[in-house]
Structures are given as C-alpha cells and as structure tokens.
Design a protein around this motif. Structure first.
Motif, short mmCIF file in Angstrom:
data_model
loop_
_atom_site.label_atom_id
_atom_site.label_comp_id
_atom_site.label_asym_id
_atom_site.label_seq_id
_atom_site.Cartn_x
_atom_site.Cartn_y
_atom_site.Cartn_z
N GLN A 438 30.53 -8.16 29.62
CA GLN A 438 30.64 -7.03 28.69
C GLN A 438 29.28 -6.48 28.31
O GLN A 438 29.05 -5.28 28.31
CB GLN A 438 31.42 -7.44 27.45
N GLU A 439 28.36 -7.39 27.98
CA GLU A 439 27.02 -6.95 27.59
C GLU A 439 26.31 -6.25 28.75
O GLU A 439 25.64 -5.23 28.56
CB GLU A 439 26.20 -8.17 27.14
N GLU A 440 26.48 -6.78 29.96
CA GLU A 440 25.84 -6.17 31.13
C GLU A 440 26.39 -4.79 31.43
O GLU A 440 25.66 -3.89 31.82
CB GLU A 440 26.01 -7.08 32.35
N VAL A 441 27.70 -4.64 31.25
CA VAL A 441 28.33 -3.35 31.52
C VAL A 441 27.79 -2.29 30.58
O VAL A 441 27.50 -1.15 30.96
CB VAL A 441 29.86 -3.47 31.40
N LEU A 442 27.62 -2.66 29.32
CA LEU A 442 27.13 -1.71 28.32
C LEU A 442 25.69 -1.30 28.58
O LEU A 442 25.28 -0.17 28.31
CB LEU A 442 27.27 -2.31 26.91
N SER A 443 24.89 -2.23 29.11
CA SER A 443 23.46 -1.95 29.34
C SER A 443 23.17 -1.62 30.79
O SER A 443 22.02 -1.63 31.22
CB SER A 443 22.63 -3.17 28.92
N TYR A 444 24.20 -1.31 31.56
CA TYR A 444 24.06 -1.08 33.00
C TYR A 444 23.15 0.12 33.29
O TYR A 444 23.23 1.17 32.65
CB TYR A 444 25.43 -0.82 33.62
N SER A 445 22.27 -0.07 34.26
CA SER A 445 21.42 1.03 34.73
C SER A 445 21.15 0.81 36.21
O SER A 445 21.22 -0.32 36.72
CB SER A 445 20.10 1.06 33.97
N VAL A 446 20.86 1.87 36.92
CA VAL A 446 20.60 1.79 38.36
C VAL A 446 19.23 1.19 38.60
O VAL A 446 18.23 1.65 38.04
CB VAL A 446 20.70 3.19 39.01
N ALA A 447 19.18 0.15 39.40
CA ALA A 447 17.92 -0.50 39.70
C ALA A 447 17.06 0.39 40.60
O ALA A 447 17.57 1.17 41.40
CB ALA A 447 18.17 -1.84 40.38
N GLU A 448 15.75 0.27 40.46
CA GLU A 448 14.82 1.04 41.28
C GLU A 448 13.97 0.09 42.10
O GLU A 448 13.78 -1.07 41.75
CB GLU A 448 13.94 1.92 40.40
N GLY A 449 13.46 0.59 43.20
CA GLY A 449 12.61 -0.25 44.03
C GLY A 449 12.34 0.43 45.36
O GLY A 449 12.79 1.57 45.61
N ASP A 450 11.58 -0.23 46.20
CA ASP A 450 11.23 0.31 47.51
C ASP A 450 11.91 -0.49 48.60
O ASP A 450 12.31 -1.63 48.40
CB ASP A 450 9.70 0.25 47.71
N GLY A 451 12.00 0.10 49.77
CA GLY A 451 12.60 -0.60 50.91
C GLY A 451 13.79 0.16 51.44
O GLY A 451 14.41 0.97 50.75
N PRO A 452 14.15 -0.12 52.69
CA PRO A 452 15.23 0.64 53.34
C PRO A 452 16.63 0.32 52.84
O PRO A 452 17.57 1.05 53.13
CB PRO A 452 15.08 0.23 54.81
N LEU A 453 16.79 -0.79 52.10
CA LEU A 453 18.13 -1.22 51.69
C LEU A 453 18.29 -1.34 50.18
O LEU A 453 19.20 -2.01 49.71
CB LEU A 453 18.44 -2.56 52.36
N VAL A 454 17.43 -0.67 49.43
CA VAL A 454 17.48 -0.77 47.97
C VAL A 454 18.82 -0.27 47.45
O VAL A 454 19.45 -0.91 46.59
CB VAL A 454 16.32 0.01 47.33
N GLU A 455 19.25 0.89 47.93
CA GLU A 455 20.52 1.41 47.42
C GLU A 455 21.70 0.54 47.85
O GLU A 455 22.66 0.36 47.09
CB GLU A 455 20.76 2.85 47.89
N GLU A 456 21.63 -0.03 49.03
CA GLU A 456 22.71 -0.90 49.49
C GLU A 456 22.80 -2.16 48.61
O GLU A 456 23.89 -2.64 48.31
CB GLU A 456 22.49 -1.29 50.95
N GLU A 457 21.64 -2.66 48.17
CA GLU A 457 21.64 -3.79 47.25
C GLU A 457 22.30 -3.40 45.93
O GLU A 457 23.03 -4.17 45.32
CB GLU A 457 20.21 -4.28 47.02
N GLN A 458 22.03 -2.16 45.49
CA GLN A 458 22.64 -1.66 44.27
C GLN A 458 24.15 -1.52 44.43
O GLN A 458 24.93 -1.87 43.54
CB GLN A 458 22.03 -0.30 43.90
N LEU A 459 24.58 -1.01 45.58
CA LEU A 459 26.01 -0.86 45.83
C LEU A 459 26.72 -2.21 45.81
O LEU A 459 27.82 -2.34 45.26
CB LEU A 459 26.25 -0.17 47.18
N LEU A 460 26.08 -3.21 46.41
CA LEU A 460 26.68 -4.55 46.41
C LEU A 460 26.80 -5.08 44.98
O LEU A 460 27.82 -5.68 44.62
CB LEU A 460 25.85 -5.49 47.26
N SER A 461 25.76 -4.86 44.18
CA SER A 461 25.82 -5.30 42.78
C SER A 461 26.96 -4.60 42.04
O SER A 461 27.68 -5.22 41.26
CB SER A 461 24.47 -5.00 42.10
#
Length: 594
Positions: A438-461
């Motif tokens: 619950q706490e994580e959902v309320l504070s959820y934000s899109v992670a940032e970073g470099d690399g070819p698979l950053v968004e894919e890591e975000q999608l998996l999360s």
C-alpha cells in the motif's frame, strides 16, 4: 525490491524479489562438456534415428528398442542416473539439453523421454539401495525400458481417485494388485513399470512391477491423433503378486512420488517443446524463402514475416525459462546423496520447492509450441496439411502436450494454489510483501536510469506490483473460498506465467548485453521489448476481469483507476521491431538470438 541471492533458492521468489541475472542459468552459460552431449545427441539423431523415421512412425517395436539401446550405449539414457548405479550423474542443464535436442525425433523422443524421466526417476529419487542396484544399471544402459503408470479410466486429473487396489498377502510377502491403467507410454515394449495402487483401498502407494509377473497383461495399442510412433496401451492387473521389496517409497506416501515426478515431467516436457519450437521456426523460415507467390518468396510479405518474428520471440522466451528453471532444479538436487536412507524425503522436498515453476514451464511451453506449430502450418499453406511435410506431424504431435503431465487447466489451478500454500507455511514472505504494498503504491514513481533495458525493467516492476494488487484483492475478497473460484485462479496463473516468462527473457538479455555488448545483443533486446509489452497487455486484461469479479462500486472504480497506473508503457512500434526480427529469422532460416 532489491536483488537477493536467496531469491534463487526460493520457489516463487521471483514474484517478490528482484532476481540477479548472474545467478540465472542461460544457454550462453553452456560449458563445452554440455555442448558435447548435445552434439552427441544430434549425431545419433542424424545418423541412426531420422533415417528410420518412417518406420518408427509405423510403430516398429523392435526398431524402437534397438535404437533405445543404441542411445543407452552413447550414454543418452544415463544422464540423470547417478554414477554409483551405472549412470553418468550429469547436471540438470546437460540432461535438459539432451532432452531438447532429442525433440526432433518426434515419437521416438517421447519413448526416450518417458523412459529416462517419469519411468526411471522414481527409482533414482525414491528407490531403496537394493532397488537402485537392481534396476538402475539396466535402465541407464537401455537393457530394460521403463513406463510410468498413473492414469486410470475413471481418474485422469484426479490421480488420487485411483481404483487399482493392493492387498497384503496372508504370508506378508506380497502385495496383490487388481485394477487397470490407461494411456501408458512405452507399455507395448517396457520391462519395468512404476504402478500406483491403493493399499486396502485407501493408502495411495507406488510399486515396481516387472513385465513377467503373473496376472499382469497389456492391452492393444491406442489409435492416436499424433505421436503415432510411440506405444500407448492399457494395463490390467489380476491378482498380480508384487514382492514387498518392490514397494517404492512408503505405503500411503505414493502421492509424494507421483506428484514430484510429475513436476519433473512437466519441466522436461517444456524442454521437449522447446526443441519442437526451434525445429518449426527453421522449417517455416526455409519454406517461406523457397515458396513463391505473386512473383516473389512469401517471406517478403509482411504478414508472413510477422508470424516468423512472433514464433522466434516465443521460442526465445521459452528457452530462457527452461534453462533458468533447469539451473534452479540443479541447485536443489546437486548435493543429494542418493545412498542416504533419507534421500527420498530430501528429493521430494527439493523438487517440490520449484513445483510452481515446473507447472509454469509446462503451460507456457505447451501453448507456445501449439501457437508456433499452428503458424508453421499456416505458412506452409496447403502443403502444411499433407504428411509429406514435417510441420504437419509437429502440429498433430504437439496437441498432446496440453494434456500430458496434468492438463493445463489443472496446472493453472496448481500455480496460484502452490503459491498460497508456500505463503501460509511461511516458506515465502508473500503476506509481508502485501503489507508493504500500500505504501509503495501511494509513493510510486517511474524509475530513471541509463541502458537499453531500463524501461523493460520498469515494466517488469509494474507487472509484479500489478499481480500483487490483484492477487491480494482476490485473496482478501474470497479467503479460503478462492479454491472454488477456478476462473480467478486461472487468471492469476496467467499473470504469474507472464511474469516468469517476461523476467526470464529480461534476465537473459541483460546477461547477453553485459557479456557481448549492445550491438550483438540487439535482436535479444528487440524480442524482450516486444514480449514484455505484450505480456503487460495480457496481464491488464486478466487483472480487469479478476478485479471485476472481486469488487464492485467505488472500490472497483478505485482499483481500476489504480490499474491504469501500472499498465502504462511508452509508445513503441512493436510492428517495426517485429519486422527487424523477421529479417534476421528469414536471413538465417532458423531460430536466432544473435
């Protein structure tokens, strides 16, 4: 959620923990020795098996037995048998690679698979020292062939509903078996049979039977849709006297053997499906390059290319799952002392740890191969419907995989069911994770970073959070009654399957990038990007339907609004990516990763 080395050791841990790519086995990790076993298998297929393909398909018992014994001479039946009993005692990655490579042999691969897997492994894992010494050397060499006998006319998926009975003789030296079994692979020529029966009609137990035992008879061959070159017969037991020393495991504990051997069988089935998928991609791509319509090869038409790309993507994901799981099982079993009196209990515990992953592999693999074979036939057009072309047989043979080793419907119920049981036993901190959510959902934000698979890591999360939200809502709504909600359990299973599949592909691709660089990993990156986006779409649909079943009114509206937050993905043309993937498959005329 941080990476943890413990996550690899816990079945179902992928739903809660981040996984470390370095701890996941992939095909890029194969050793020279492992590749050598694959080459030995391939040489045997090309030199001995495939030239006899038509005869095997006509169900030539003598030929099948002769070829199985040749496989035994080459060590291909001995991979999972410990060295102390005449085997090779190979790691599970090696035996998986052998299993995958054998798949090209169609029905013959099934004959071997049933022998080395569900036929031999019950004795490997649960046999007494005397049973192992007596039976395993002959099973490892092919001098004797094994069969596994669980299914009955009135009990298919309900294995514990078996009616075959066993009664202790008056002198206490034998168990007397009466009853029948159906759909037994290798029955026509097997020598050793692992048979399940209920002692005194209640205690589900396992026995080792030999073909020559009086009162034991074998019925006629079934006329099947596919796998025609494999033997499938019913068995009949009329006062069969089985020596008490042939009890396998403990009386009343046969379910521990049956279910754990089925788990291994499910995993091995996944490896066989992988081999079939690779062969089908190669056949379809080669045909598409030679078949001309409207003045050019059909491989140049975008819709054919799209099919080939999607077939290759599914195969890549499946391959990533199969070898990831093989590494997990290997870790659990590699230190097992087969001579220990407690080996059976230790084996059961080790195999059960990854029961959920085995079911995931079985469902995904059988349905992926079905899709790939279906598209393979479609690319061949009318030619795909005639027996002259191998893809016709692959299509027919593939159909049984969704029934084998527990139907996909049963496995879909087992996947979330196993997860909940592990959580309730304290084996997996699922409830604790839900409390943090619950706490994580309320504070959820899109992670940032470099690399070819950053968004894919975000999608998996996002996918992991999405499952926890939906699964938590379902458990909260239905409680113990969730066992009755089969549609909900099936939807949760589909979400778990997509998660494991997507993560397996992502972890493997990250390893490829790190080892070979982005340029060589380009195709793997593209396939991972496509798969994770399409997996997220599947999860969104399952999540909506599950929430609509578990909630209503304002609660449902709030949950569906939350759902949108965790199903977002950047705009990306998967069609363009698939065109690039297709170009690589068409050029290579085979399954390709880099």
């Amino acid at each position: 959620m941080g990476a943890t080395s413990e996550a690899r050791q816990v079945g179902g841990g992928f739903l809660i923990f981040d996984s470390d790519p370095a701890l996941v086995v992939t095909p890029e990790d194969f050793t020279e020795e492992q590749r050598m076993f694959a080459e030995t298998t391939r040489a045997f297929l090309e030199g001995d098996v495939l030239p006899q393909d038509e005869h095997i398909e006509r169900l030539d018992y003598e030929l099948t037995i002769r070829l199985m014994r040749k496989a035994g001479e080459l060590g291909l039946l001995a991979a999972d048998v410990p060295e102390a009993y005449g085997g090779l005692g190979l790691d599970k990655v090696s035996s998986t690679l052998i299993n995958e490579t054998l798949a090209q042999a169609s029905s013959f691969a099934l004959s071997i698979g049933a022998h080395v897997g569900i036929g031999t492994l019950p004795i490997v894992f649960f046999g007494t020292e005397a049973q192992k010494q007596k039976y395993l050397p002959d099973l490892a060499s092919g001098a004797k062939i094994a069969a596994y006998c669980l299914t009955e006319p009135t009990s298919g998926s309900d294995a514990l509903g078996a009616r075959t009975t066993a009664k202790l003789s008056e002198d206490g030296k034998h168990y007397i078996l009466n009853g029948s079994k159906i759909y037994i692979t290798n029955a026509g020529f097997a020598d050793i049979f692992i048979v399940y029966a209920k002692v005194d009609g209640t205690q589900f137990s396992a026995f080792i039977l030999e073909r020559e035992m009086e009162g034991f008879s074998i019925g006629p061959e079934e006329k099947k849709m596919g796998i025609k070159g494999s033997s499938t017969c019913p068995l009949y037991f009329e006062d069969v006297h089985v020596p008490i020393e042939n009890v396998l495991g403990e009386i009343g504990k046969g379910h521990l053997i049956a279910f754990n051997i089925l788990n291994i069988g499910r995993f091995k089935l996944g490896a066989g499906c992988l081999g079939g998928a690779k062969e089908t991609v190669a056949l379809a791509a080669a045909y598409a390059n030679t078949r001309e319509q409207f003045g050019k090869p059909i491989s140049q038409f975008p819709l054919i290319g799209k099919k080939l790309a999607e077939m290759n993507i599914l195969t890549y994901v499946l391959e990533s799952m199969v070898y990831r799981t093989s590494g997990y099982i290997d870790d659990m079993l590699k230190n097992l002392d087969h001579a220990d009196a407690e080996a059976g209990k230790q084996s059961a515990k080790a195999i059960a740890e990854y029961a959920m992953e085995c079911s995931i592999n079985k469902v995904f693999a059988s349905e992926a191969l079905h899709t790939i074979a279906d598209e393979g036939v479609q690319i061949h057009g009318g030619y795909g419907y005639v027996q002259e072309y191998k893809v016709e047989r692959i299509y027919r043979d593939a159909r049984i995989n969704r029934i084998f080793e527990g139907t996909n419907e049963i496995n879909r119920l087992l996947i979330p069911g196993t997860l909940l049981k592990k959580a309730m036993k304290g084996e997996l901190p699922l409830m604790e994770r839900l409390e943090q959510l619950q706490e994580e959902v309320l504070s959820y934000s899109v992670a940032e970073g470099d690399g070819p698979l950053v968004e894919e890591e975000q999608l998996l999360s996002q996918m992991k959070t999405l499952f926890l939200i939906v699964g938590g809502s379902a458990v909260q709504k239905f409680g113990t009654r969730i066992e009755e909600k089969q549609e909900v359990l099936s939807h949760l299973a589909d979400m778990i399957i997509q998660l494991y599949a997507g993560e397996s592909a992502l972890l493997r691709t990250k390893k490829i990038v790190e080892r070979f660089g982005e340029e060589k990993a380009d195709l793997a990156i593209q396939m991972t990007r496509v798969y994770l986006r399409e997996a997220l779409q599947v999860m969104e649909q399952r999540a909506k339907e599950t929430l609509q079943e578990a909630a209503s009114g304002d609660v449902l509206r709030t949950q569906l609004s939350l759902l949108k937050k965790f199903t977002r993905a950047s705009s990306l043309s998967t069609l363009a990516l698939k065109r690039d993937i297709a170009a690589s498959v068409i050029k290579s005329e085979r399954y390709i990763v880099y």
